[in-house]
Design a protein around this motif. Structure first.
Motif, PDB file in Angstrom:
ATOM      1  N   VAL A  56      -3.493   6.473  -3.042  1.00  0.00           N
ATOM      2  CA  VAL A  56      -3.403   5.304  -3.902  1.00  0.00           C
ATOM      3  C   VAL A  56      -2.976   4.109  -3.053  1.00  0.00           C
ATOM      4  CG1 VAL A  56      -2.925   6.593  -6.024  1.00  0.00           C
ATOM      5  CG2 VAL A  56      -1.021   5.883  -4.571  1.00  0.00           C
ATOM      6  N   ARG A  57      -3.447   2.917  -3.440  1.00  0.00           N
ATOM      7  CA  ARG A  57      -3.031   1.688  -2.754  1.00  0.00           C
ATOM      8  C   ARG A  57      -1.980   1.015  -3.636  1.00  0.00           C
ATOM      9  NH1 ARG A  57      -5.003  -2.089   1.161  1.00  0.00           N
ATOM     10  NH2 ARG A  57      -7.038  -1.091   1.300  1.00  0.00           N
ATOM     11  N   ARG A  58      -0.774   0.913  -3.090  1.00  0.00           N
ATOM     12  CA  ARG A  58       0.363   0.390  -3.837  1.00  0.00           C
ATOM     13  C   ARG A  58       0.183  -1.088  -4.166  1.00  0.00           C
ATOM     14  NH1 ARG A  58       5.796   2.998  -2.434  1.00  0.00           N
ATOM     15  NH2 ARG A  58       6.425   0.838  -2.709  1.00  0.00           N
ATOM     16  N   ALA A  59       0.522  -1.455  -5.389  1.00  0.00           N
ATOM     17  CA  ALA A  59       0.412  -2.847  -5.818  1.00  0.00           C
ATOM     18  C   ALA A  59       1.474  -3.731  -5.163  1.00  0.00           C
ATOM     19  CB  ALA A  59       0.530  -2.933  -7.339  1.00  0.00           C
ATOM     20  N   ASP A  60       2.631  -3.148  -4.819  1.00  0.00           N
ATOM     21  CA  ASP A  60       3.726  -3.971  -4.294  1.00  0.00           C
ATOM     22  C   ASP A  60       3.548  -4.384  -2.838  1.00  0.00           C
ATOM     23  OD1 ASP A  60       4.200  -1.401  -3.321  1.00  0.00           O
ATOM     24  OD2 ASP A  60       6.346  -1.440  -3.752  1.00  0.00           O
ATOM     25  N   TRP A 110      -1.668   2.209   1.623  1.00  0.00           N
ATOM     26  CA  TRP A 110      -2.259   3.454   1.121  1.00  0.00           C
ATOM     27  C   TRP A 110      -1.248   4.569   1.334  1.00  0.00           C
ATOM     28  CZ3 TRP A 110      -6.480   4.023  -1.729  1.00  0.00           C
ATOM     29  CH2 TRP A 110      -7.460   3.038  -1.706  1.00  0.00           C
ATOM     30  N   THR A 111      -1.034   5.392   0.301  1.00  0.00           N
ATOM     31  CA  THR A 111      -0.099   6.514   0.372  1.00  0.00           C
ATOM     32  C   THR A 111      -0.595   7.642  -0.527  1.00  0.00           C
ATOM     33  OG1 THR A 111       1.291   5.917  -1.541  1.00  0.00           O
ATOM     34  CG2 THR A 111       1.845   4.877   0.574  1.00  0.00           C
ATOM     35  N   ALA A 133      -8.335   6.737  -4.672  1.00  0.00           N
ATOM     36  CA  ALA A 133      -9.596   7.259  -4.142  1.00  0.00           C
ATOM     37  C   ALA A 133      -9.360   8.521  -3.320  1.00  0.00           C
ATOM     38  CB  ALA A 133     -10.276   6.196  -3.269  1.00  0.00           C
ATOM     39  N   TRP A 134     -10.440   9.290  -3.152  1.00  0.00           N
ATOM     40  CA  TRP A 134     -10.440  10.454  -2.272  1.00  0.00           C
ATOM     41  C   TRP A 134     -10.819  10.003  -0.863  1.00  0.00           C
ATOM     42  CZ3 TRP A 134      -8.194  14.496  -4.180  1.00  0.00           C
ATOM     43  CH2 TRP A 134      -8.268  14.773  -5.539  1.00  0.00           C
ATOM     44  N   TYR A 135     -10.142  10.555   0.127  1.00  0.00           N
ATOM     45  CA  TYR A 135     -10.444  10.279   1.531  1.00  0.00           C
ATOM     46  C   TYR A 135     -10.584  11.597   2.281  1.00  0.00           C
ATOM     47  CZ  TYR A 135      -9.576   5.290   1.386  1.00  0.00           C
ATOM     48  OH  TYR A 135      -9.670   3.945   1.124  1.00  0.00           O
ATOM     49  N   GLY A 136     -11.610  11.666   3.131  1.00  0.00           N
ATOM     50  CA  GLY A 136     -11.738  12.804   4.025  1.00  0.00           C
ATOM     51  C   GLY A 136     -10.602  12.779   5.032  1.00  0.00           C
ATOM     52  N   LEU A 137     -10.171  13.955   5.453  1.00  0.00           N
ATOM     53  CA  LEU A 137      -9.054  14.033   6.387  1.00  0.00           C
ATOM     54  C   LEU A 137      -9.370  13.368   7.724  1.00  0.00           C
ATOM     55  CD1 LEU A 137      -7.849  17.665   5.653  1.00  0.00           C
ATOM     56  CD2 LEU A 137      -6.858  15.507   4.834  1.00  0.00           C
ATOM     57  N   ASP A 138     -10.661  13.241   8.048  1.00  0.00           N
ATOM     58  CA  ASP A 138     -11.048  12.599   9.300  1.00  0.00           C
ATOM     59  C   ASP A 138     -11.342  11.108   9.126  1.00  0.00           C
ATOM     60  OD1 ASP A 138     -13.342  12.887   7.815  1.00  0.00           O
ATOM     61  OD2 ASP A 138     -14.542  13.733   9.432  1.00  0.00           O
ATOM     62  N   GLU A 143      -5.165   3.548   7.458  1.00  0.00           N
ATOM     63  CA  GLU A 143      -3.870   3.486   8.134  1.00  0.00           C
ATOM     64  C   GLU A 143      -2.776   3.844   7.133  1.00  0.00           C
ATOM     65  OE1 GLU A 143      -0.982   0.226  10.290  1.00  0.00           O
ATOM     66  OE2 GLU A 143      -3.149  -0.098  10.314  1.00  0.00           O
ATOM     67  N   LEU A 144      -1.884   4.733   7.550  1.00  0.00           N
ATOM     68  CA  LEU A 144      -0.786   5.187   6.702  1.00  0.00           C
ATOM     69  C   LEU A 144       0.527   4.848   7.382  1.00  0.00           C
ATOM     70  CD1 LEU A 144      -2.220   8.714   5.902  1.00  0.00           C
ATOM     71  CD2 LEU A 144      -2.224   6.744   4.365  1.00  0.00           C
ATOM     72  N   GLY A 145       1.449   4.267   6.658  1.00  0.00           N
ATOM     73  CA  GLY A 145       2.736   3.912   7.229  1.00  0.00           C
ATOM     74  C   GLY A 145       3.759   5.021   7.071  1.00  0.00           C
ATOM     75  N   GLY A 146       4.910   4.810   7.695  1.00  0.00           N
ATOM     76  CA  GLY A 146       6.015   5.753   7.575  1.00  0.00           C
ATOM     77  C   GLY A 146       5.615   7.161   7.956  1.00  0.00           C
TER      78      GLY A 146
END
Length: 167
Positions: A43-47, A51-52, A129-134, A138-141
Motif C-alpha cells: 500500500v502507498r501511505r497517504a501521509d 510503499w509498505t 497493489a500486488w508487486y512481484g518480489l523481483d 523502493e521500501l524504507g526502513g
C-alpha cells in the motif's frame, strides 16, 4: 494515518510524551495467476507516500493475528489468512509531524491472500497493489527485511537471533 480512539484518549492525558505501542505488519502473499510467481501486497501511505506492507496498531484486548487480518481488510479491501508469525522487533522511536512521540513493538505476520482486489479502502493509503518480489518499489526502513523474512521458506520465530536481528 487514522489514529485509534484509545491512542487519542491517551494523548489527551499525556500530550506528546512517548507512547509504547504494539503494531502489526501483514505481509500478504499470493501466486500470480498467470506466471505462478509470488507477489506481495503493498500500500502507498497517504501521509508520506511510502510503499509498505499493510501495517497497523493492535487494539486493546485484540489478538495480534486478528489485528493483521482486520488491517488488511480495512486498508486494502483484501481478505487474507495468517500463516505464521515471522519476526518480533522494536522499531526506532519516532516523532510525528504534530509532535506526538511513539515507539512500536512490531509483530510481522506472513499472510496468504484469500480474496479481493486491492483498493485503498479506508483513506490511510492512496494506492494498493500486488508487486512481484523481483519488481518491488523502493521500501524504507525495515520493510524489505520484513518481506524477505515472510517469504523465506523456513524462517520463523524459532530462527536464530543475534543482537536482536535474525542471523
Amino acid at each position: 494515518m487514522a489514529t485509534p480512539d484509545f491512542v487519542l484518549d491517551l494523548r489527551q492525558a499525556i500530550g506528546t510524551a512517548p507512547l509504547w505501542l504494539t503494531g502489526v505488519t501483514a505481509v500478504v502473499l499470493r501466486d500470480d495467476e498467470t506466471t505462478g510467481a509470488t507477489e506481495v501486497l503493498l500500500v502507498r501511505r497517504a501521509d508520506n507516500g511510502a510503499w509498505t506492507p499493510v501495517t497497523g496498531i493492535i487494539d486493546p484486548g485484540e489478538e495480534p493475528a486478528d489485528a493483521a487480518v482486520r488491517e488488511i481488510l480495512e486498508e486494502a479491501d483484501v481478505v487474507a489468512s495468517v500463516e505464521r508469525l515471522v519476526w518480533v522487533h522494536v522499531l526506532d522511536p519516532l516523532t510525528y509531524s504534530n509532535g506526538d512521540q511513539a515507539q512500536y513493538l512490531d509483530l510481522v505476520f506472513r499472510c496468504q491472500w484469500v480474496s479481493g482486489t486491492p483498493f485503498p479502502a479506508d483513506g490511510e493509503n492512496t494506492e494498493a497493489a500486488w508487486y512481484g518480489l523481483d519488481s518491488l518499489p523502493e521500501l524504507g526502513g525495515s520493510h524489505a527485511q520484513r518481506i524477505a523474512l515472510a517469504v523465506a521458506a523456513n524462517v520463523g520465530t524459532d530462527a536464530v537471533f543475534e543482537g536482536g536481528h535474525p542471523a
